[in-house]
Write a protein that holds these residues in place. Structure first.
Motif, PDB file in Angstrom:
ATOM      1  N   VAL A   1      29.462  81.033  20.640  1.00 51.66           N
ATOM      2  CA  VAL A   1      28.619  80.008  20.043  1.00 51.66           C
ATOM      3  C   VAL A   1      27.250  80.101  20.715  1.00 51.66           C
ATOM      4  O   VAL A   1      27.169  80.192  21.945  1.00 51.66           O
ATOM      5  CB  VAL A   1      29.188  78.590  20.279  1.00 51.66           C
ATOM      6  N   TYR A   2      26.212  80.110  19.915  1.00 60.53           N
ATOM      7  CA  TYR A   2      24.861  80.119  20.466  1.00 60.53           C
ATOM      8  C   TYR A   2      24.353  78.682  20.495  1.00 60.53           C
ATOM      9  O   TYR A   2      24.310  78.007  19.454  1.00 60.53           O
ATOM     10  CB  TYR A   2      23.950  81.007  19.623  1.00 60.53           C
ATOM     11  N   VAL A   3      24.001  78.240  21.684  1.00 60.70           N
ATOM     12  CA  VAL A   3      23.623  76.846  21.871  1.00 60.70           C
ATOM     13  C   VAL A   3      22.181  76.772  22.357  1.00 60.70           C
ATOM     14  O   VAL A   3      21.824  77.373  23.372  1.00 60.70           O
ATOM     15  CB  VAL A   3      24.552  76.146  22.887  1.00 60.70           C
ATOM     16  N   LEU A   4      21.391  76.031  21.623  1.00 59.00           N
ATOM     17  CA  LEU A   4      19.988  75.861  21.960  1.00 59.00           C
ATOM     18  C   LEU A   4      19.820  74.562  22.724  1.00 59.00           C
ATOM     19  O   LEU A   4      20.386  73.529  22.354  1.00 59.00           O
ATOM     20  CB  LEU A   4      19.178  75.805  20.659  1.00 59.00           C
ATOM     21  N   GLY A   5      19.023  74.611  23.778  1.00 62.18           N
ATOM     22  CA  GLY A   5      18.765  73.404  24.553  1.00 62.18           C
ATOM     23  C   GLY A   5      17.588  72.624  24.001  1.00 62.18           C
ATOM     24  O   GLY A   5      16.989  73.015  22.997  1.00 62.18           O
ATOM     25  N   ASP A   6      17.259  71.523  24.650  1.00 65.04           N
ATOM     26  CA  ASP A   6      16.101  70.749  24.214  1.00 65.04           C
ATOM     27  C   ASP A   6      14.837  71.581  24.294  1.00 65.04           C
ATOM     28  O   ASP A   6      13.958  71.492  23.456  1.00 65.04           O
ATOM     29  CB  ASP A   6      15.941  69.495  25.077  1.00 65.04           C
ATOM     30  N   ASP A   7      14.764  72.374  25.326  1.00 66.19           N
ATOM     31  CA  ASP A   7      13.679  73.338  25.421  1.00 66.19           C
ATOM     32  C   ASP A   7      14.091  74.527  24.567  1.00 66.19           C
ATOM     33  O   ASP A   7      15.115  75.162  24.821  1.00 66.19           O
ATOM     34  CB  ASP A   7      13.507  73.765  26.880  1.00 66.19           C
ATOM     35  N   THR A   8      13.303  74.818  23.552  1.00 73.33           N
ATOM     36  CA  THR A   8      13.732  75.834  22.599  1.00 73.33           C
ATOM     37  C   THR A   8      13.770  77.240  23.179  1.00 73.33           C
ATOM     38  O   THR A   8      14.201  78.168  22.517  1.00 73.33           O
ATOM     39  CB  THR A   8      12.809  75.843  21.368  1.00 73.33           C
ATOM     40  N   THR A   9      13.296  77.390  24.393  1.00 78.57           N
ATOM     41  CA  THR A   9      13.422  78.713  25.012  1.00 78.57           C
ATOM     42  C   THR A   9      14.776  78.863  25.702  1.00 78.57           C
ATOM     43  O   THR A   9      15.119  79.930  26.185  1.00 78.57           O
ATOM     44  CB  THR A   9      12.317  78.930  26.065  1.00 78.57           C
ATOM     45  N   ASP A  10      15.491  77.772  25.727  1.00 78.44           N
ATOM     46  CA  ASP A  10      16.724  77.713  26.500  1.00 78.44           C
ATOM     47  C   ASP A  10      17.933  77.931  25.581  1.00 78.44           C
ATOM     48  O   ASP A  10      18.375  77.026  24.878  1.00 78.44           O
ATOM     49  CB  ASP A  10      16.794  76.325  27.157  1.00 78.44           C
ATOM     50  N   LEU A  11      18.448  79.148  25.583  1.00 75.11           N
ATOM     51  CA  LEU A  11      19.575  79.475  24.711  1.00 75.11           C
ATOM     52  C   LEU A  11      20.742  79.967  25.561  1.00 75.11           C
ATOM     53  O   LEU A  11      20.548  80.707  26.523  1.00 75.11           O
ATOM     54  CB  LEU A  11      19.163  80.562  23.713  1.00 75.11           C
TER      55      LEU A  11
ATOM     56  N   VAL B   1       9.766  78.794  20.234  1.00 76.03           N
ATOM     57  CA  VAL B   1       9.828  78.835  18.773  1.00 76.03           C
ATOM     58  C   VAL B   1       9.488  77.452  18.241  1.00 76.03           C
ATOM     59  O   VAL B   1       9.562  76.462  18.957  1.00 76.03           O
ATOM     60  CB  VAL B   1      11.212  79.270  18.257  1.00 76.03           C
ATOM     61  N   SER B   2       9.152  77.400  16.982  1.00 74.91           N
ATOM     62  CA  SER B   2       8.799  76.123  16.375  1.00 74.91           C
ATOM     63  C   SER B   2      10.060  75.370  15.984  1.00 74.91           C
ATOM     64  O   SER B   2      11.161  75.917  15.969  1.00 74.91           O
ATOM     65  CB  SER B   2       7.930  76.357  15.145  1.00 74.91           C
ATOM     66  N   LYS B   3       9.868  74.117  15.610  1.00 77.85           N
ATOM     67  CA  LYS B   3      11.014  73.320  15.189  1.00 77.85           C
ATOM     68  C   LYS B   3      11.571  73.819  13.855  1.00 77.85           C
ATOM     69  O   LYS B   3      12.662  73.459  13.465  1.00 77.85           O
ATOM     70  CB  LYS B   3      10.611  71.862  15.060  1.00 77.85           C
ATOM     71  N   ASN B   4      10.801  74.627  13.156  1.00 77.98           N
ATOM     72  CA  ASN B   4      11.268  75.142  11.872  1.00 77.98           C
ATOM     73  C   ASN B   4      11.912  76.516  11.990  1.00 77.98           C
ATOM     74  O   ASN B   4      12.210  77.143  10.980  1.00 77.98           O
ATOM     75  CB  ASN B   4      10.095  75.232  10.890  1.00 77.98           C
ATOM     76  N   ALA B   5      12.111  76.975  13.183  1.00 76.78           N
ATOM     77  CA  ALA B   5      12.713  78.292  13.366  1.00 76.78           C
ATOM     78  C   ALA B   5      14.118  78.316  12.772  1.00 76.78           C
ATOM     79  O   ALA B   5      14.842  77.323  12.789  1.00 76.78           O
ATOM     80  CB  ALA B   5      12.765  78.633  14.845  1.00 76.78           C
ATOM     81  N   LEU B   6      14.477  79.464  12.246  1.00 79.15           N
ATOM     82  CA  LEU B   6      15.817  79.653  11.688  1.00 79.15           C
ATOM     83  C   LEU B   6      16.582  80.630  12.564  1.00 79.15           C
ATOM     84  O   LEU B   6      15.997  81.562  13.125  1.00 79.15           O
ATOM     85  CB  LEU B   6      15.707  80.203  10.256  1.00 79.15           C
ATOM     86  N   PHE B   7      17.874  80.418  12.653  1.00 77.22           N
ATOM     87  CA  PHE B   7      18.713  81.266  13.487  1.00 77.22           C
ATOM     88  C   PHE B   7      19.911  81.757  12.671  1.00 77.22           C
ATOM     89  O   PHE B   7      20.358  81.088  11.742  1.00 77.22           O
ATOM     90  CB  PHE B   7      19.232  80.491  14.700  1.00 77.22           C
ATOM     91  N   ALA B   8      20.406  82.904  13.053  1.00 76.30           N
ATOM     92  CA  ALA B   8      21.624  83.408  12.413  1.00 76.30           C
ATOM     93  C   ALA B   8      22.359  84.296  13.404  1.00 76.30           C
ATOM     94  O   ALA B   8      21.773  85.214  13.989  1.00 76.30           O
ATOM     95  CB  ALA B   8      21.283  84.184  11.144  1.00 76.30           C
ATOM     96  N   ALA B   9      23.626  83.998  13.569  1.00 82.77           N
ATOM     97  CA  ALA B   9      24.446  84.784  14.495  1.00 82.77           C
ATOM     98  C   ALA B   9      25.374  85.705  13.725  1.00 82.77           C
ATOM     99  O   ALA B   9      25.916  85.338  12.684  1.00 82.77           O
ATOM    100  CB  ALA B   9      25.253  83.846  15.390  1.00 82.77           C
TER     101      ALA B   9
ATOM    102  N   ASP C   1      26.313  70.398  25.866  1.00 84.19           N
ATOM    103  CA  ASP C   1      25.115  69.723  25.369  1.00 84.19           C
ATOM    104  C   ASP C   1      24.254  70.728  24.611  1.00 84.19           C
ATOM    105  O   ASP C   1      24.262  71.922  24.918  1.00 84.19           O
ATOM    106  CB  ASP C   1      24.295  69.155  26.530  1.00 84.19           C
ATOM    107  N   GLY C   2      23.504  70.238  23.662  1.00 81.64           N
ATOM    108  CA  GLY C   2      22.567  71.103  22.963  1.00 81.64           C
ATOM    109  C   GLY C   2      22.801  71.119  21.468  1.00 81.64           C
ATOM    110  O   GLY C   2      23.403  70.203  20.901  1.00 81.64           O
TER     111      GLY C   2
END
Lengths: 176, 396
Positions: free
Chosen positions: B271-281, B299-307, B260-261
């Motif tokens: 794989v980096y998986v973000l949960g509904d709570d954005t602190t939950d990775l 983080v905000s909903k506009n946060a960008l991620f890169a692995a 899920d996520g």
């Protein structure tokens, strides 16, 4: 006018009016970071279009309108961002403003308004524009301005103190 | 006037007393000067047919056909959007794209490209048969470039084009004409893109076999950084409901529900998986399913991620934080990120944040950041930058 002259004209304008424009951006956004971004974007657009700007007699009005429109149309703050509004120190020695500051919740409620609503409030109550003038400035209908202002005030009422009447009473006491 | 209206007026007037410091003045005016110059230059380029060339450093001395991406968006292997390009003639009317209004994911932007005249020194014509010019979504880990054709006004030709290092001497290859194309990711051997269908956006995949196939039926979330990713022949994506992460090995692999996520990044096998709570990775091992907690600050909903292989990067609120993938030790880059819609991508030693006009390149080996006028993308060992009308693809 040649390009070099235009550039100098724009530079002079920015150098002279930057503080006022920044302050207006601060009123529109309520925090320093967004104010910087807003005034930067508005001045950049103005600088790019400087040679074609018709309202050369009132470039400041042009930039201010640009800022209001950016704010109203595009500016969206991430929901999870919590910026803490603060009364500027320069205003802290004003007793009237102290009273405003004492009204818990108003700052927070203002800060949580959607940008479009806040822009409408700024034009209506800070700039003292009419609904018609506000609509023209934002490029929307008068009805939109009316509804946005009404909804904004409703949100502020709801977002102020648990007992908003107390806040209003305090303000009345402060002014009497 | 009501009491509340008077209160609002008073509060707003109180804010009017905030004069900018000298530091703010210098910072903002410096950026204004630079941005005005960049945008004026872009206008001139868009109004003419300018020469552009790709300089391939690190042993790839071949001419190329890459466009000058203005605000193009690509998030490493993540999908990004293409939006309107030029600032409008009247600054009151636009020039600041809002991804929510355009219906595209949270990043992306203008993609007007420069053009290379046929036979230009060091370059190759990149005019596409559609009459548009190629604008890239970004680079793959093998240096492959995926993009679409975009005209001077930002109108796309709806075609997905690919150029890889082996074919830089040739023309870009049209891969597909998917409806609603807004992003693509992949390599020379495997390309993935979203296509709009009656069931929403579905993820399409094409390998060397040449025939595009649909990956599963759960669709793909149209979200920047959290949509789909490709690395080493594996594809991971967030489904259309935005609640589950799927994976597939190649185009022929059976899609498997991973967890899920939201898929925030892929650096195979993780794989980096973000949960509904954005602190939950979580960092999930693609082969074993083993999951490790990796918490984030809110983080905000506009946060960008890169692995990337050794790092996981988060850009939010104009701050870039780079985490060590193993120790999860964060390093916050002191430099403030450029303003505007942006794209975050990460390679082996470089994290690139770009708004199209300005970029910040962070070297993860020396912990140093440099700014760059123009676009910048990183993936695998490659860093693609544009300076003026020329692209440089460096192998780090």
């Amino acid at each position: 006018m040649r390009g070099g002259d235009l550039d100098r004209q724009f530079d002079d304008f920015v150098a002279n009016r930057f503080p006022a424009l920044y302050r207006y951006a601060y009123v529109l956004t309520g925090n320093q970071h967004d104010a910087e971004d807003l005034v930067q974007e508005a001045l950049t657009r103005t600088g790019v279009a400087w040679g074609r700007i018709r309202r050369k007699d009132d470039p400041e009005g042009y930039v201010r309108t640009t800022m209001a429109r950016i704010m109203a149309n595009r500016w969206r703050r991430p929901k999870l961002e919590h910026l803490v509004p603060g009364v500027p120190e320069t205003a802290a020695d004003d007793p009237g403003l102290d009273r405003v500051h004492e009204i818990d919740g108003l700052d927070a409620a203002l800060g949580s308004l959607p940008p479009r609503m806040r822009a409408v409030l700024v034009l209506r109550y800070f700039e003292q524009l009419s609904e018609e003038e506000t609509a023209r400035a934002l490029g929307c209908s008068r009805g939109t301005v009316k509804s946005q202002a009404s909804r904004a005030l409703a949100k502020l009422r709801a977002g102020m103190l648990d007992d908003p009447e107390r806040a209003l009473m305090e303000d009345r006491r402060g002014r009497s | 006037m009501e009491d509340l209206e008077r209160l609002v007026e008073g509060r707003l007037r109180a804010l009017d007393g905030t004069d900018p410091s000298e530091e703010v003045r210098a910072r903002v005016l410096g950026r204004v000067n630079r941005q005005v110059a960049v945008r004026r230059r872009r206008r001139r380029v868009a109004g003419t047919v300018a020469g552009a060339s790709l300089v391939v450093a690190g042993g790839f001395g071949v001419p190329a056909l890459l466009p000058a991406l203005e605000d193009g968006a690509f998030n490493g292997t993540a999908p990004v959007a293409i939006g309107s390009a030029d600032p409008d003639d009247d600054p009151l009317l636009g020039g600041y794209d809002d991804p929510e209004e355009s219906g595209s994911p949270g990043v992306g932007g203008a993609t007007d490209g420069d053009e290379t005249t046929p036979g230009a020194a060091g370059g190759l014509g990149r005019n596409l048969p559609t009459g548009k010019t190629l604008s890239v979504f970004g680079i793959g880990a093998d240096g492959t470039v995926l993009g679409t054709g975009v005209g001077p006004k930002g109108r796309s030709d709806g075609t997905l084009w690919r150029a890889d290092l082996d074919s830089l001497l040739g023309a870009p290859v049209p891969l597909a004409e998917p409806k609603g194309l807004y992003a693509a990711a992949g390599s020379a051997d495997l390309s993935v893109w979203p296509e709009r269908t009656r069931d929403g956006f579905q993820l399409m995949c094409q390998d060397t076999a040449g025939t595009p196939v649909q990956l599963g039926a759960a669709g793909v979330a149209r979200r920047a950084s959290l949509g789909f990713h490709v690395d080493q022949g594996h594809v991971v994506w967030t489904d259309r409901t935005g609640a589950r992460v799927w994976s597939a090995k190649g185009c022929a692999g059976k899609p498997t529900e991973l967890t899920d996520g939201y898929a925030a990044g892929l650096a195979y096998p993780y794989v980096y998986v973000l949960g509904d709570d954005t602190t939950d990775l979580h960092r999930v091992h693609l082969e074993t399913g083993e999951s490790e907690d990796r918490s984030l600050p809110p983080v905000s909903k506009n946060a960008l991620f890169a692995a990337a292989e050794n790092t996981f990067s988060v850009a939010d609120d104009r701050k870039l934080t780079v985490y060590d993938a193993d120790t999860w030790q964060p390093h916050t880059v002191p430099d403030r990120l450029p303003q505007g819609k942006a794209t975050l991508s990460a390679g082996d030693t470089t994290v690139a944040y770009t708004t199209g006009d300005e970029s910040l390149l962070y070297d993860t080996t020396s912990n140093t950041a440099t700014t760059h006028d123009g676009t910048a993308y990183a993936n695998g060992p490659y860093v693609l930058t544009r300076e003026g009308d020329a692209f440089t693809l460096q192998r780090k």
